[in-house]
Design a protein around this motif. Structure first.
Motif, PDB file in Angstrom:
ATOM      1  N   SER A  21      -5.702  -2.414   3.824  1.00 19.94           N
ATOM      2  CA  SER A  21      -5.636  -1.184   3.038  1.00 19.94           C
ATOM      3  C   SER A  21      -6.478  -1.290   1.769  1.00 19.94           C
ATOM      4  O   SER A  21      -7.164  -0.338   1.377  1.00 19.94           O
ATOM      5  CB  SER A  21      -4.181  -0.884   2.674  1.00 19.94           C
ATOM      6  N   SER A  22      -6.461  -2.464   1.141  1.00 21.73           N
ATOM      7  CA  SER A  22      -7.278  -2.678  -0.056  1.00 21.73           C
ATOM      8  C   SER A  22      -8.761  -2.576   0.270  1.00 21.73           C
ATOM      9  O   SER A  22      -9.541  -1.983  -0.485  1.00 21.73           O
ATOM     10  CB  SER A  22      -6.968  -4.053  -0.664  1.00 21.73           C
TER      11      SER A  22
ATOM     12  N   TYR B 143      -5.547   3.819  -4.740  1.00 19.12           N
ATOM     13  CA  TYR B 143      -5.672   2.377  -4.490  1.00 19.12           C
ATOM     14  C   TYR B 143      -4.481   1.637  -5.091  1.00 19.12           C
ATOM     15  O   TYR B 143      -3.839   0.811  -4.418  1.00 19.12           O
ATOM     16  CB  TYR B 143      -6.985   1.868  -5.089  1.00 19.12           C
TER      17      TYR B 143
ATOM     18  N   GLY C 108     -10.038  -0.897   2.812  1.00 18.68           N
ATOM     19  CA  GLY C 108     -10.330   0.496   3.117  1.00 18.68           C
ATOM     20  C   GLY C 108     -10.459   1.338   1.869  1.00 18.68           C
ATOM     21  O   GLY C 108     -11.368   2.185   1.754  1.00 18.68           O
ATOM     22  N   SER C 109      -9.572   1.118   0.897  1.00 19.33           N
ATOM     23  CA  SER C 109      -9.658   1.848  -0.371  1.00 19.33           C
ATOM     24  C   SER C 109     -10.954   1.519  -1.101  1.00 19.33           C
ATOM     25  O   SER C 109     -11.595   2.400  -1.686  1.00 19.33           O
ATOM     26  CB  SER C 109      -8.463   1.496  -1.255  1.00 19.33           C
TER      27      SER C 109
ATOM     28  N   ALA D 208      -1.529  -5.876   6.303  1.00 21.39           N
ATOM     29  CA  ALA D 208      -1.781  -4.440   6.172  1.00 21.39           C
ATOM     30  C   ALA D 208      -2.235  -4.111   4.753  1.00 21.39           C
ATOM     31  O   ALA D 208      -3.124  -3.262   4.559  1.00 21.39           O
ATOM     32  CB  ALA D 208      -0.518  -3.654   6.522  1.00 21.39           C
ATOM     33  N   TRP D 209      -1.652  -4.763   3.762  1.00 23.46           N
ATOM     34  CA  TRP D 209      -2.081  -4.569   2.374  1.00 23.46           C
ATOM     35  C   TRP D 209      -3.533  -5.014   2.193  1.00 23.46           C
ATOM     36  O   TRP D 209      -4.327  -4.324   1.553  1.00 23.46           O
ATOM     37  CB  TRP D 209      -1.152  -5.358   1.446  1.00 23.46           C
TER      38      TRP D 209
ATOM     39  N   ARG E 282      -1.086   2.529  -3.434  1.00 27.59           N
ATOM     40  CA  ARG E 282      -0.895   1.793  -2.175  1.00 27.59           C
ATOM     41  C   ARG E 282      -0.536   0.334  -2.450  1.00 27.59           C
ATOM     42  O   ARG E 282       0.315  -0.246  -1.766  1.00 27.59           O
ATOM     43  CB  ARG E 282      -2.170   1.865  -1.339  1.00 27.59           C
TER      44      ARG E 282
END
Length: 221
Positions: free
Chosen positions: A89-90, A38, A92-93, A85-86, A41
């Motif tokens: 992604s956060s 996490y 999703g993590s 995207a960040w 990323r």
């Protein structure tokens, strides 16, 4: 799946279950690994976003660069896509982190007891300074990080519209200038479409998996 079926899968009714202990150890390791990923990323996206901000303001600071506001618009759209995207992604993590934390909650009772889900907190704060400044506070670090990403997304959106306005403000409405408006709109539209595609088609596949199995044979000729 209910609690009874979950217990059956890991033989949670047996105190000395080797499967249960192995599952608990595996889940604990994967959770730590997921938390590590996490922040890796997040660091990766922070670096990209910092470069985008630096490029944006470098372009605006240039006095002799032609079409600098249009170039700033492109860079701001790139920064917006990186930041969105960040943000995804956060989330999703966080999804996978909570998955393994829920497994820990369910498995730990007969391995370590309710250690992970038992919180030991201060009964009360001594004074107002400790309550609001120096004392501990029950906040999620990952959620704070996600709110930062939301704010940065908002900042990029503001810069996108500012750059578009500054780039289009000096022009009239001739044929060539309508074309310029279309190009500006296209850049912004593509950025939002990419973000929509990431959100709509970038989700984890949770349906049945049916992989194709191929056995490779090897022998000395």
């Amino acid at each position: 799946m209910n609690q009874e079926k979950y217990n059956e899968k890991f033989e949670a009714d047996k105190q000395d279950s080797e499967i249960l202990k192995a599952a608990f150890a595996q889940v604990s390791d994967i959770r730590k690994f997921e938390i590590e990923l996490y922040w890796k990323r997040a660091t990766y996206f922070w670096a990209l976003i910092a470069v985008a901000f630096a490029g944006y303001f470098s372009i605006l600071a240039s006095e002799h660069m032609p079409n600098k506001f249009f170039l700033a618009l492109i860079v701001s759209c790139i920064g917006f896509v990186f930041t969105f995207a960040w943000f995804l992604s956060s989330r999703g993590s966080k999804y996978w982190q909570e998955n393994w934390e829920n497994h820990l909650d369910l498995l730990e009772k007969k391995v370590t007891g309710p250690l992970y889900k038992t919180l030991l907190e201060r009964p009360d704060h001594i004074n107002m300074v400790e309550r609001f400044v120096t004392g501990p506070l029950s906040v999620s670090v990952s959620k704070i990080n996600q709110w930062v990403s939301v704010f940065v997304v908002f900042s990029w959106v503001s810069l996108v519209f500012f750059s578009a306005y500054k780039s289009l403000a000096p022009i009239g409405l001739t044929k060539d200038q309508w074309f310029a408006i279309g190009v500006h709109a296209l850049v912004v539209l593509v950025a939002f479409i990419i973000c929509y595609m990431m959100f709509g088609f970038g989700k984890t596949h949770k349906e049945k998996h049916t992989p194709k199995a191929i056995e490779r044979e090897t022998e000395i000729g």
